[in-house]
Design a protein around this motif. Structure first.
Motif, short mmCIF file in Angstrom:
data_model
loop_
_atom_site.label_atom_id
_atom_site.label_comp_id
_atom_site.label_asym_id
_atom_site.label_seq_id
_atom_site.Cartn_x
_atom_site.Cartn_y
_atom_site.Cartn_z
N ARG A 17 -24.37 -9.89 -13.19
CA ARG A 17 -23.94 -10.91 -12.22
C ARG A 17 -24.69 -12.23 -12.45
N ARG A 18 -26.00 -12.15 -12.58
CA ARG A 18 -26.79 -13.36 -12.77
C ARG A 18 -26.40 -14.07 -14.06
N THR A 19 -26.21 -13.30 -15.11
CA THR A 19 -25.88 -13.88 -16.41
C THR A 19 -24.48 -14.46 -16.42
N ALA A 20 -23.52 -13.74 -15.86
CA ALA A 20 -22.15 -14.25 -15.81
C ALA A 20 -22.06 -15.55 -15.02
N PHE A 21 -22.79 -15.62 -13.90
CA PHE A 21 -22.72 -16.83 -13.09
C PHE A 21 -23.39 -18.00 -13.80
N THR A 22 -24.42 -17.72 -14.56
CA THR A 22 -25.06 -18.75 -15.38
C THR A 22 -24.08 -19.28 -16.43
N MET A 23 -23.34 -18.37 -17.05
CA MET A 23 -22.35 -18.77 -18.04
C MET A 23 -21.26 -19.65 -17.43
N VAL A 24 -20.76 -19.23 -16.26
CA VAL A 24 -19.71 -20.00 -15.59
C VAL A 24 -20.22 -21.37 -15.17
N HIS A 25 -21.44 -21.41 -14.65
CA HIS A 25 -22.02 -22.70 -14.23
C HIS A 25 -22.18 -23.63 -15.42
N ARG A 26 -22.65 -23.10 -16.52
CA ARG A 26 -22.86 -23.93 -17.71
C ARG A 26 -21.52 -24.46 -18.24
N ALA A 27 -20.52 -23.59 -18.31
CA ALA A 27 -19.23 -23.97 -18.87
C ALA A 27 -18.35 -24.74 -17.89
N GLN A 28 -18.63 -24.56 -16.58
CA GLN A 28 -17.75 -25.08 -15.53
C GLN A 28 -16.32 -24.56 -15.70
N LEU A 29 -16.25 -23.30 -16.14
CA LEU A 29 -15.00 -22.58 -16.31
C LEU A 29 -15.26 -21.11 -16.06
N ARG A 62 -14.88 7.64 -29.93
CA ARG A 62 -15.38 6.89 -28.78
C ARG A 62 -14.40 6.97 -27.62
N ASP A 63 -14.89 6.88 -26.42
CA ASP A 63 -14.02 6.61 -25.29
C ASP A 63 -13.54 5.17 -25.37
N ARG A 64 -12.35 4.93 -24.90
CA ARG A 64 -11.77 3.59 -24.96
C ARG A 64 -11.75 2.96 -23.57
N PHE A 65 -12.07 1.66 -23.52
CA PHE A 65 -11.96 0.91 -22.27
C PHE A 65 -11.11 -0.32 -22.50
N ILE A 66 -10.11 -0.51 -21.64
CA ILE A 66 -9.22 -1.68 -21.70
C ILE A 66 -9.46 -2.52 -20.44
N MET A 67 -9.85 -3.78 -20.64
CA MET A 67 -10.05 -4.71 -19.54
C MET A 67 -8.74 -5.45 -19.30
N SER A 68 -7.87 -4.84 -18.49
CA SER A 68 -6.55 -5.43 -18.30
C SER A 68 -6.64 -6.75 -17.55
N LYS A 69 -7.54 -6.85 -16.55
CA LYS A 69 -7.73 -8.14 -15.86
C LYS A 69 -8.60 -9.01 -16.76
N GLY A 70 -7.95 -9.46 -17.85
CA GLY A 70 -8.68 -10.11 -18.92
C GLY A 70 -9.31 -11.44 -18.57
N HIS A 71 -8.90 -12.04 -17.44
CA HIS A 71 -9.52 -13.31 -17.05
C HIS A 71 -10.96 -13.13 -16.58
N ALA A 72 -11.36 -11.91 -16.23
CA ALA A 72 -12.73 -11.66 -15.75
C ALA A 72 -13.67 -11.46 -16.94
N THR A 73 -13.74 -12.49 -17.77
CA THR A 73 -14.51 -12.38 -19.01
C THR A 73 -16.02 -12.37 -18.77
N GLY A 74 -16.47 -12.99 -17.70
CA GLY A 74 -17.90 -12.94 -17.41
C GLY A 74 -18.37 -11.52 -17.25
N ALA A 75 -17.56 -10.68 -16.64
CA ALA A 75 -17.92 -9.28 -16.43
C ALA A 75 -17.89 -8.48 -17.73
N ILE A 76 -16.81 -8.59 -18.50
CA ILE A 76 -16.71 -7.77 -19.71
C ILE A 76 -17.66 -8.25 -20.79
N TYR A 77 -17.86 -9.56 -20.94
CA TYR A 77 -18.78 -10.04 -21.98
C TYR A 77 -20.22 -9.64 -21.67
N THR A 78 -20.62 -9.74 -20.41
CA THR A 78 -22.01 -9.36 -20.10
C THR A 78 -22.20 -7.85 -20.23
#
Length: 269
Positions: A17-29, A62-78
């Protein structure tokens, strides 16, 4: 895996959460509201549930994970970064020109991303195909897919649900991030979904409703097995963890100013 993964999962979720919000604040996106509703789900999957190896992203078992709500990139990238799929020094490039960490996850650029997502309603059908492949080949991997609840308004999800139930895909788990808000308004105001549990039961799913921020409950639901596909309806809070963001529709894609960023970081402890 350690005997009790819950402290690790909670620690990873806070960092995410802290890292994703930092990313969003920096990018303003970005889409921080949906990032925060999904964070505990992703942390539980990557650090308490799934069989995966960041050193071998293409490992066949491996188990597979699909991030269908792909706009939530802060969550999946972190989540992927914390799990070791790519170095932390990629994160400051989020949403910048030429960055692998663009507005929707791309498997050609980011290790650990199983398929490109963004257009809503596509991830569940892809997960269906992956699960069918596992059923046909006899491999014991599991497939998990996370959708938004507003995304359930896409008809392709219901086509996938019909096939999954028909084939009794016990290796498939659908997780719905049920924060009850989509872009601009509530889901029930836009196009009502309830009773969502009864709808998936009618398609032949084993359905379980959980608190999507209760790590222990998530662990129990995500590790349970049966003889049919599973649907986990995770009741969540959009913007979870930050007082001025929680349950506020504008934070679907809102970005913080400096004062809001400072307040959020003070609350995320």
């Amino acid at each position: 895996m350690q005997n009790d993964p819950i402290p690790l999962i909670r620690a990873r979720a806070l960092w995410m959460r802290r890292t994703a919000f930092t990313m969003v604040h920096r990018a303003q996106l970005g889409h921080p509201g949906g990032d925060f509703s999904a964070t505990d789900i992703l942390a539980t999957l990557y650090f308490g549930v799934m069989r995966h190896d960041p050193a071998r992203p293409a490992w066949e078992d491996r188990d597979r994970f699909i991030m269908s709500k792909g706009h939530a990139t802060g969550a999946i990238y972190t989540a992927l970064c914390a799990a070791g799929y790519f170095p932390e020094d990629w994160l400051p490039s989020y949403m910048q020109n030429g960055s692998p960490l663009n507005g929707h996850p791309n498997r050609n650029y980011v290790p650990g991303v199983e398929t490109n997502t963004g257009p809503l309603g596509h991830g569940f059908p892809v997960a269906l195909g992956i699960a069918i492949a596992g059923q046909i080949t006899g491999r014991d991997y599991r497939t998990y897919v996370l959708t938004g609840d507003g995304e359930q308004q896409e008809g392709s999800n219901w086509e996938a649900a019909m096939v999954a139930g028909h084939r009794r895909l016990a290796n498939l788990t659908l997780i719905i991030d049920r924060n009850r808000l989509q872009q601009g308004a509530g889901t029930e105001e836009t196009s009502g979904l309830d009773p969502l549990d009864k709808k998936y039961e009618a398609f032949g799913f084993e359905v379980q409703m959980v608190d999507g921020h209760d790590v222990s409950a998530l662990l129990g639901a995500l590790t349970a097995k049966g003889d049919r596909p599973r649907c986990i309806i995770a009741n969540t809070v959009k913007g979870k963890g930050v007082s001025f963001m929680e349950n506020v529709a504008k934070w679907h894609h809102g970005v913080p100013n400096d004062a809001e960023f400072a307040q959020a970081m003070a609350e995320l402890v």
